[in-house]
Write an enzyme that holds these catalytic residues in place. Structure first.
Site, PDB file in Angstrom:
ATOM      1  N   LYS A 296       0.793  -1.051   0.018  1.00 55.33           N
ATOM      2  CA  LYS A 296       0.124   0.166   0.032  1.00 55.33           C
ATOM      3  C   LYS A 296       0.950   1.066  -0.083  1.00 55.33           C
ATOM      4  CE  LYS A 296      -3.499   2.572   2.613  1.00 55.33           C
ATOM      5  NZ  LYS A 296      -4.494   2.243   3.867  1.00 55.33           N
TER       6      LYS A 296
ATOM      7  N   LYS B 126      -2.188  -1.360  -3.848  1.00 56.90           N
ATOM      8  CA  LYS B 126      -2.869  -0.163  -4.189  1.00 56.90           C
ATOM      9  C   LYS B 126      -2.187   1.229  -4.006  1.00 56.90           C
ATOM     10  CE  LYS B 126      -5.668   1.655  -0.753  1.00 56.90           C
ATOM     11  NZ  LYS B 126      -6.468   1.892   0.548  1.00 56.90           N
TER      12      LYS B 126
HETATM   13  C1  PBG Z   1      -7.122   3.505   5.633  1.00 58.75           C
HETATM   14  C2  PBG Z   1      -7.587   3.443   4.251  1.00 58.75           C
HETATM   15  C3  PBG Z   1      -7.291   4.307   3.203  1.00 58.75           C
HETATM   16  C4  PBG Z   1      -7.878   3.601   1.890  1.00 58.75           C
HETATM   17  C5  PBG Z   1      -8.405   2.571   2.271  1.00 58.75           C
HETATM   18  N1  PBG Z   1      -8.083   2.097   3.887  1.00 58.75           N
HETATM   19  C6  PBG Z   1      -6.794   5.688   3.022  1.00 58.75           C
HETATM   20  C7  PBG Z   1      -5.428   5.844   3.820  1.00 58.75           C
HETATM   21  O1  PBG Z   1      -4.590   5.065   3.849  1.00 58.75           O
HETATM   22  O2  PBG Z   1      -5.482   7.167   4.235  1.00 58.75           O
HETATM   23  C8  PBG Z   1      -7.921   4.340   0.517  1.00 58.75           C
HETATM   24  C9  PBG Z   1      -8.861   3.845  -0.122  1.00 58.75           C
HETATM   25  C10 PBG Z   1      -9.430   4.627  -1.395  1.00 58.75           C
HETATM   26  O3  PBG Z   1      -8.750   5.791  -1.586  1.00 58.75           O
HETATM   27  O4  PBG Z   1     -10.431   4.378  -2.102  1.00 58.75           O
HETATM   28  N2  PBG Z   1      -6.613   2.654   6.316  1.00 58.75           N
END
Ligand code: PBG
Length: 328
Positions: free
Chosen positions: A196, A249
Protein backbone atom coordinates in the site's frame (compact mmCIF):
# COMPACT_ATOMS: atom_id res chain seq x y z
CA UNK A 1 2.64 -6.13 -51.88
CA UNK A 2 3.18 -9.52 -50.25
CA UNK A 3 3.43 -9.25 -46.49
CA UNK A 4 3.84 -12.53 -44.66
CA UNK A 5 2.97 -11.04 -41.30
CA UNK A 6 -0.07 -8.81 -40.98
CA UNK A 7 -0.98 -8.53 -37.29
CA UNK A 8 -4.15 -6.71 -38.37
CA UNK A 9 -5.59 -10.01 -39.65
CA UNK A 10 -6.23 -10.93 -36.02
CA UNK A 11 -8.12 -7.67 -35.55
CA UNK A 12 -10.20 -7.89 -38.66
CA UNK A 13 -13.59 -8.25 -36.98
CA UNK A 14 -15.14 -8.62 -33.54
CA UNK A 15 -15.36 -12.40 -33.78
CA UNK A 16 -11.64 -12.88 -34.35
CA UNK A 17 -10.80 -10.16 -31.82
CA UNK A 18 -12.82 -12.00 -29.18
CA UNK A 19 -11.23 -15.31 -30.08
CA UNK A 20 -7.69 -14.03 -29.54
CA UNK A 21 -8.44 -11.76 -26.58
CA UNK A 22 -5.79 -12.39 -23.90
CA UNK A 23 -7.55 -10.85 -20.93
CA UNK A 24 -11.15 -10.63 -19.93
CA UNK A 25 -12.89 -8.76 -17.20
CA UNK A 26 -15.69 -10.60 -15.47
CA UNK A 27 -18.20 -9.66 -12.83
CA UNK A 28 -16.68 -12.53 -10.81
CA UNK A 29 -13.56 -10.40 -10.33
CA UNK A 30 -15.29 -7.31 -8.96
CA UNK A 31 -15.57 -6.12 -5.37
CA UNK A 32 -17.69 -3.12 -4.35
CA UNK A 33 -16.44 -0.90 -1.51
CA UNK A 34 -19.19 0.58 0.68
CA UNK A 35 -19.04 3.51 3.12
CA UNK A 36 -21.25 3.08 6.14
CA UNK A 37 -21.63 5.95 8.56
CA UNK A 38 -23.13 6.20 12.02
CA UNK A 39 -23.54 9.98 11.96
CA UNK A 40 -26.31 10.09 9.34
CA UNK A 41 -29.97 9.11 9.25
CA UNK A 42 -30.28 8.77 5.49
CA UNK A 43 -27.77 8.01 2.76
CA UNK A 44 -25.88 11.06 1.54
CA UNK A 45 -23.76 11.73 -1.54
CA UNK A 46 -20.00 12.15 -1.24
CA UNK A 47 -19.03 15.36 -3.01
CA UNK A 48 -15.62 14.23 -4.25
CA UNK A 49 -16.89 10.81 -5.37
CA UNK A 50 -19.85 11.39 -7.70
CA UNK A 51 -22.26 8.45 -7.65
CA UNK A 52 -20.97 7.14 -4.29
CA UNK A 53 -22.81 7.55 -0.97
CA UNK A 54 -22.28 7.37 2.73
CA UNK A 55 -24.77 4.78 3.92
CA UNK A 56 -26.74 4.02 7.02
CA UNK A 57 -26.88 0.34 7.86
CA UNK A 58 -30.37 0.20 6.36
CA UNK A 59 -29.39 1.93 3.11
CA UNK A 60 -26.26 -0.23 2.92
CA UNK A 61 -28.48 -3.30 3.05
CA UNK A 62 -30.55 -1.94 0.15
CA UNK A 63 -27.32 -1.16 -1.69
CA UNK A 64 -26.08 -4.73 -1.12
CA UNK A 65 -29.23 -5.98 -2.80
CA UNK A 66 -28.26 -3.99 -5.94
CA UNK A 67 -24.72 -5.34 -5.72
CA UNK A 68 -25.95 -8.93 -5.55
CA UNK A 69 -28.50 -8.34 -8.34
CA UNK A 70 -25.62 -7.23 -10.57
CA UNK A 71 -23.85 -10.53 -9.91
CA UNK A 72 -21.15 -9.14 -7.62
CA UNK A 73 -20.26 -11.54 -4.80
CA UNK A 74 -18.17 -9.42 -2.44
CA UNK A 75 -18.22 -6.01 -0.77
CA UNK A 76 -15.63 -4.16 1.33
CA UNK A 77 -17.04 -2.15 4.25
CA UNK A 78 -15.49 1.06 5.58
CA UNK A 79 -16.92 2.78 8.68
CA UNK A 80 -17.45 6.46 9.44
CA UNK A 81 -17.51 6.97 13.20
CA UNK A 82 -18.88 9.86 15.34
CA UNK A 83 -16.16 12.41 16.06
CA UNK A 84 -16.98 12.34 19.80
CA UNK A 85 -16.11 8.64 19.86
CA UNK A 86 -12.65 9.15 18.38
CA UNK A 87 -9.69 9.36 20.74
CA UNK A 88 -5.94 8.88 20.72
CA UNK A 89 -6.30 5.23 21.80
CA UNK A 90 -8.90 4.49 19.13
CA UNK A 91 -10.77 2.74 21.93
CA UNK A 92 -14.07 2.60 20.04
CA UNK A 93 -12.40 0.02 17.78
CA UNK A 94 -12.47 -2.40 20.71
CA UNK A 95 -16.07 -1.75 21.70
CA UNK A 96 -17.61 -5.08 20.75
CA UNK A 97 -20.96 -3.33 20.29
CA UNK A 98 -19.66 -0.61 18.00
CA UNK A 99 -21.38 0.53 14.84
CA UNK A 100 -19.03 -1.35 12.51
CA UNK A 101 -19.50 -4.78 14.10
CA UNK A 102 -23.25 -4.17 14.17
CA UNK A 103 -23.22 -3.29 10.46
CA UNK A 104 -21.19 -6.38 9.56
CA UNK A 105 -23.51 -8.69 11.46
CA UNK A 106 -26.71 -7.11 10.09
CA UNK A 107 -25.48 -7.29 6.49
CA UNK A 108 -24.25 -10.86 7.01
CA UNK A 109 -27.58 -11.90 8.52
CA UNK A 110 -29.47 -10.38 5.59
CA UNK A 111 -27.21 -11.72 2.83
CA UNK A 112 -25.29 -14.75 4.11
CA UNK A 113 -23.92 -15.50 0.64
CA UNK A 114 -22.39 -12.04 0.08
CA UNK A 115 -18.70 -12.03 1.08
CA UNK A 116 -17.90 -9.28 3.54
CA UNK A 117 -14.40 -7.83 3.51
CA UNK A 118 -13.73 -5.86 6.69
CA UNK A 119 -11.15 -3.14 7.21
CA UNK A 120 -8.52 -3.39 9.93
CA UNK A 121 -6.81 -0.09 10.73
CA UNK A 122 -7.21 2.51 13.45
CA UNK A 123 -7.84 5.59 11.32
CA UNK A 124 -11.67 5.59 11.47
CA UNK A 125 -11.49 5.55 15.29
CA UNK A 126 -8.36 7.60 15.93
CA UNK A 127 -8.53 11.31 16.81
CA UNK A 128 -5.08 11.54 15.17
CA UNK A 129 -6.37 10.15 11.88
CA UNK A 130 -3.54 7.64 11.66
CA UNK A 131 -3.72 3.89 11.08
CA UNK A 132 -1.67 3.24 14.22
CA UNK A 133 -1.32 4.71 17.72
CA UNK A 134 0.57 8.00 17.81
CA UNK A 135 3.05 8.92 20.54
CA UNK A 136 5.40 11.91 20.32
CA UNK A 137 4.45 12.23 16.67
CA UNK A 138 5.58 8.64 16.00
CA UNK A 139 3.37 5.77 14.90
CA UNK A 140 3.80 2.97 17.44
CA UNK A 141 3.98 -0.41 15.71
CA UNK A 142 3.84 -3.21 18.25
CA UNK A 143 1.11 -1.83 20.51
CA UNK A 144 -0.96 -1.08 17.44
CA UNK A 145 -0.87 -4.63 16.14
CA UNK A 146 -2.21 -5.95 19.44
CA UNK A 147 -5.28 -3.75 18.94
CA UNK A 148 -5.54 -4.69 15.27
CA UNK A 149 -5.58 -8.39 16.09
CA UNK A 150 -8.49 -7.88 18.52
CA UNK A 151 -10.36 -5.83 15.92
CA UNK A 152 -9.84 -8.64 13.42
CA UNK A 153 -11.29 -11.16 15.86
CA UNK A 154 -14.34 -8.97 16.58
CA UNK A 155 -14.90 -8.57 12.85
CA UNK A 156 -14.67 -12.32 12.31
CA UNK A 157 -17.10 -12.86 15.19
CA UNK A 158 -19.49 -10.32 13.67
CA UNK A 159 -19.50 -12.34 10.45
CA UNK A 160 -16.76 -10.94 8.21
CA UNK A 161 -15.52 -13.52 5.71
CA UNK A 162 -12.31 -11.75 4.78
CA UNK A 163 -10.24 -9.62 7.15
CA UNK A 164 -8.35 -6.90 5.32
CA UNK A 165 -5.62 -5.10 7.29
CA UNK A 166 -4.99 -1.80 5.51
CA UNK A 167 -2.69 -0.31 8.14
CA UNK A 168 0.81 -1.32 6.90
CA UNK A 169 2.20 -2.00 10.39
CA UNK A 170 4.99 -4.60 10.52
CA UNK A 171 4.13 -8.10 11.68
CA UNK A 172 0.37 -7.64 11.89
CA UNK A 173 -0.56 -10.54 9.65
CA UNK A 174 1.20 -12.96 12.00
CA UNK A 175 -0.62 -11.78 15.14
CA UNK A 176 -3.96 -11.57 13.34
CA UNK A 177 -3.55 -15.09 11.97
CA UNK A 178 -2.58 -16.46 15.38
CA UNK A 179 -5.47 -14.68 17.07
CA UNK A 180 -7.94 -16.06 14.54
CA UNK A 181 -6.52 -19.59 14.74
CA UNK A 182 -6.55 -19.52 18.56
CA UNK A 183 -10.23 -18.57 18.47
CA UNK A 184 -11.03 -21.35 15.96
CA UNK A 185 -11.68 -18.97 13.09
CA UNK A 186 -9.79 -21.31 10.79
CA UNK A 187 -11.71 -20.40 7.65
CA UNK A 188 -11.52 -16.65 7.98
CA UNK A 189 -9.47 -15.30 5.12
CA UNK A 190 -6.87 -12.57 5.39
CA UNK A 191 -6.55 -10.19 2.48
CA UNK A 192 -3.42 -8.25 3.31
CA UNK A 193 -2.81 -4.78 2.00
CA UNK A 194 0.80 -5.80 1.43
CA UNK A 195 1.92 -3.09 -0.95
CA UNK A 196 0.00 0.00 0.00
CA UNK A 197 1.68 3.16 -1.21
CA UNK A 198 1.60 6.59 0.45
CA UNK A 199 -0.57 7.96 -2.32
CA UNK A 200 -2.28 11.23 -3.15
CA UNK A 201 -5.08 9.20 -4.73
CA UNK A 202 -6.68 8.43 -1.33
CA UNK A 203 -7.94 11.94 -0.75
CA UNK A 204 -11.61 11.48 -1.70
CA UNK A 205 -11.72 8.42 0.61
CA UNK A 206 -10.42 10.51 3.49
CA UNK A 207 -13.07 13.14 2.69
CA UNK A 208 -15.69 10.40 2.72
CA UNK A 209 -14.66 9.14 6.16
CA UNK A 210 -13.31 12.42 7.54
CA UNK A 211 -10.25 10.36 8.42
CA UNK A 212 -7.37 12.46 7.11
CA UNK A 213 -4.31 12.56 9.41
CA UNK A 214 -4.51 15.57 11.77
CA UNK A 215 -0.75 15.98 11.65
CA UNK A 216 1.97 14.72 9.35
CA UNK A 217 1.50 12.12 6.65
CA UNK A 218 1.50 8.33 6.37
CA UNK A 219 4.97 7.97 4.88
CA UNK A 220 6.50 6.14 7.85
CA UNK A 221 4.20 3.18 7.25
CA UNK A 222 2.80 3.36 3.71
CA UNK A 223 5.29 2.72 0.92
CA UNK A 224 7.29 5.14 -1.14
CA UNK A 225 5.83 5.26 -4.69
CA UNK A 226 9.41 5.10 -5.98
CA UNK A 227 9.93 1.51 -4.82
CA UNK A 228 9.38 -1.87 -6.48
CA UNK A 229 11.62 -4.38 -4.68
CA UNK A 230 10.20 -3.31 -1.35
CA UNK A 231 6.76 -4.38 -2.54
CA UNK A 232 8.06 -7.87 -3.21
CA UNK A 233 9.61 -8.00 0.25
CA UNK A 234 6.32 -6.94 1.87
CA UNK A 235 4.47 -9.66 -0.04
CA UNK A 236 6.98 -12.35 0.95
CA UNK A 237 6.65 -11.43 4.61
CA UNK A 238 2.84 -11.40 4.52
CA UNK A 239 2.87 -14.74 2.78
CA UNK A 240 5.08 -16.25 5.49
CA UNK A 241 2.92 -14.67 8.19
CA UNK A 242 -0.25 -16.28 6.86
CA UNK A 243 -1.97 -14.04 4.31
CA UNK A 244 -4.38 -15.70 1.84
CA UNK A 245 -4.75 -12.87 -0.66
CA UNK A 246 -2.31 -10.07 -1.46
CA UNK A 247 -3.65 -6.56 -2.09
CA UNK A 248 -1.90 -3.80 -3.99
CA UNK A 249 -3.00 -0.18 -4.07
CA UNK A 250 -3.43 2.12 -5.85
CA UNK A 251 -3.95 0.08 -9.01
CA UNK A 252 -3.91 1.85 -12.37
CA UNK A 253 -0.67 3.76 -11.80
CA UNK A 254 0.92 0.67 -10.23
CA UNK A 255 0.52 -1.93 -12.98
CA UNK A 256 4.24 -2.68 -12.90
CA UNK A 257 4.00 -3.52 -9.20
CA UNK A 258 1.02 -5.80 -9.80
CA UNK A 259 3.02 -7.58 -12.52
CA UNK A 260 6.16 -7.86 -10.37
CA UNK A 261 4.17 -9.36 -7.52
CA UNK A 262 2.31 -11.70 -9.86
CA UNK A 263 5.68 -13.14 -10.84
CA UNK A 264 6.74 -13.63 -7.21
CA UNK A 265 3.70 -15.12 -5.52
CA UNK A 266 1.31 -18.00 -6.00
CA UNK A 267 -1.34 -16.25 -3.91
CA UNK A 268 -4.32 -14.54 -5.55
CA UNK A 269 -3.84 -10.82 -6.09
CA UNK A 270 -6.36 -8.08 -5.39
CA UNK A 271 -5.85 -4.57 -6.72
CA UNK A 272 -7.63 -1.56 -5.24
CA UNK A 273 -8.74 0.97 -7.84
CA UNK A 274 -8.89 3.68 -5.20
CA UNK A 275 -11.09 6.71 -4.65
CA UNK A 276 -8.92 9.21 -6.55
CA UNK A 277 -8.59 6.90 -9.54
CA UNK A 278 -12.38 6.59 -9.68
CA UNK A 279 -13.10 10.28 -9.13
CA UNK A 280 -10.63 11.31 -11.83
CA UNK A 281 -12.58 9.38 -14.44
CA UNK A 282 -15.91 10.68 -13.09
CA UNK A 283 -14.72 14.29 -13.12
CA UNK A 284 -13.35 14.07 -16.65
CA UNK A 285 -16.58 12.43 -17.81
CA UNK A 286 -18.70 15.15 -16.16
CA UNK A 287 -16.73 17.70 -18.15
CA UNK A 288 -17.32 15.71 -21.30
CA UNK A 289 -13.62 15.02 -21.80
CA UNK A 290 -13.88 11.22 -21.47
CA UNK A 291 -16.53 8.55 -21.67
CA UNK A 292 -17.07 7.23 -18.13
CA UNK A 293 -18.09 3.74 -19.27
CA UNK A 294 -15.32 3.23 -21.80
CA UNK A 295 -12.59 4.63 -19.58
CA UNK A 296 -13.71 2.66 -16.55
CA UNK A 297 -13.84 -0.57 -18.54
CA UNK A 298 -10.40 -0.01 -20.08
CA UNK A 299 -8.91 0.88 -16.70
CA UNK A 300 -10.26 -2.23 -14.97
CA UNK A 301 -9.25 -4.42 -17.90
CA UNK A 302 -5.73 -2.99 -17.72
CA UNK A 303 -5.53 -3.75 -14.00
CA UNK A 304 -6.57 -7.31 -14.78
CA UNK A 305 -4.01 -7.53 -17.59
CA UNK A 306 -1.29 -6.35 -15.18
CA UNK A 307 -1.97 -9.49 -13.14
CA UNK A 308 -4.79 -8.80 -10.69
CA UNK A 309 -7.27 -11.61 -10.04
CA UNK A 310 -9.80 -9.35 -8.39
CA UNK A 311 -10.41 -5.61 -8.29
CA UNK A 312 -11.96 -3.38 -5.66
CA UNK A 313 -13.51 -0.43 -7.45
CA UNK A 314 -16.16 2.20 -6.73
CA UNK A 315 -17.12 1.56 -10.33
CA UNK A 316 -17.79 -2.15 -9.68
CA UNK A 317 -21.58 -1.92 -10.08
CA UNK A 318 -21.23 0.24 -13.19
CA UNK A 319 -18.65 -2.17 -14.61
CA UNK A 320 -20.97 -5.11 -13.96
CA UNK A 321 -23.67 -3.30 -15.95
CA UNK A 322 -21.23 -2.50 -18.76
CA UNK A 323 -20.20 -6.16 -18.89
CA UNK A 324 -23.75 -7.44 -19.01
CA UNK A 325 -24.58 -5.01 -21.85
CA UNK A 326 -21.50 -6.16 -23.77
CA UNK A 327 -22.70 -9.76 -23.49
CA UNK A 328 -26.13 -8.96 -24.94
C1 PBG B 1 -7.05 3.63 5.63
C2 PBG B 1 -7.48 3.35 4.22
C3 PBG B 1 -7.34 4.25 3.17
C4 PBG B 1 -7.90 3.65 2.06
C5 PBG B 1 -8.36 2.39 2.45
N1 PBG B 1 -8.09 2.22 3.81
C6 PBG B 1 -6.81 5.63 3.14
C7 PBG B 1 -5.54 5.93 3.79
O1 PBG B 1 -4.64 5.10 3.91
O2 PBG B 1 -5.42 7.06 4.21
C8 PBG B 1 -7.97 4.30 0.71
C9 PBG B 1 -8.99 3.78 -0.23
C10 PBG B 1 -9.36 4.73 -1.31
O3 PBG B 1 -8.76 5.78 -1.53
O4 PBG B 1 -10.32 4.38 -2.02
N2 PBG B 1 -6.78 2.56 6.43
Amino acid sequence: MIQHQRPRRLRHNQAIRSLVSETSLSVNNLIMPIFINETITDKEPIYSMPGIYRHTIQSAIEHCKTIIDQGITACALFPGIHNEKKNSKASEALNINNFYYEAISKIKDTFPELLIISDVALDPYSSDGHDGLVRNDKIINDETIEILSKMALYQAKAGADIIAPSDMMDGRIKVIRETLENAQFNNTLIMSYSAKYASSFYRPFRDALESAPKKGDKKTYQMNPANRLEAIKEVQLDEEEGADIILIKPASQYGDIIRDIKEHTTLPIAAYHVSGEYSMIKAAAEKGFLSYEDTLYETLLSIKRAGANMILSYGAIDAALILSNKNK
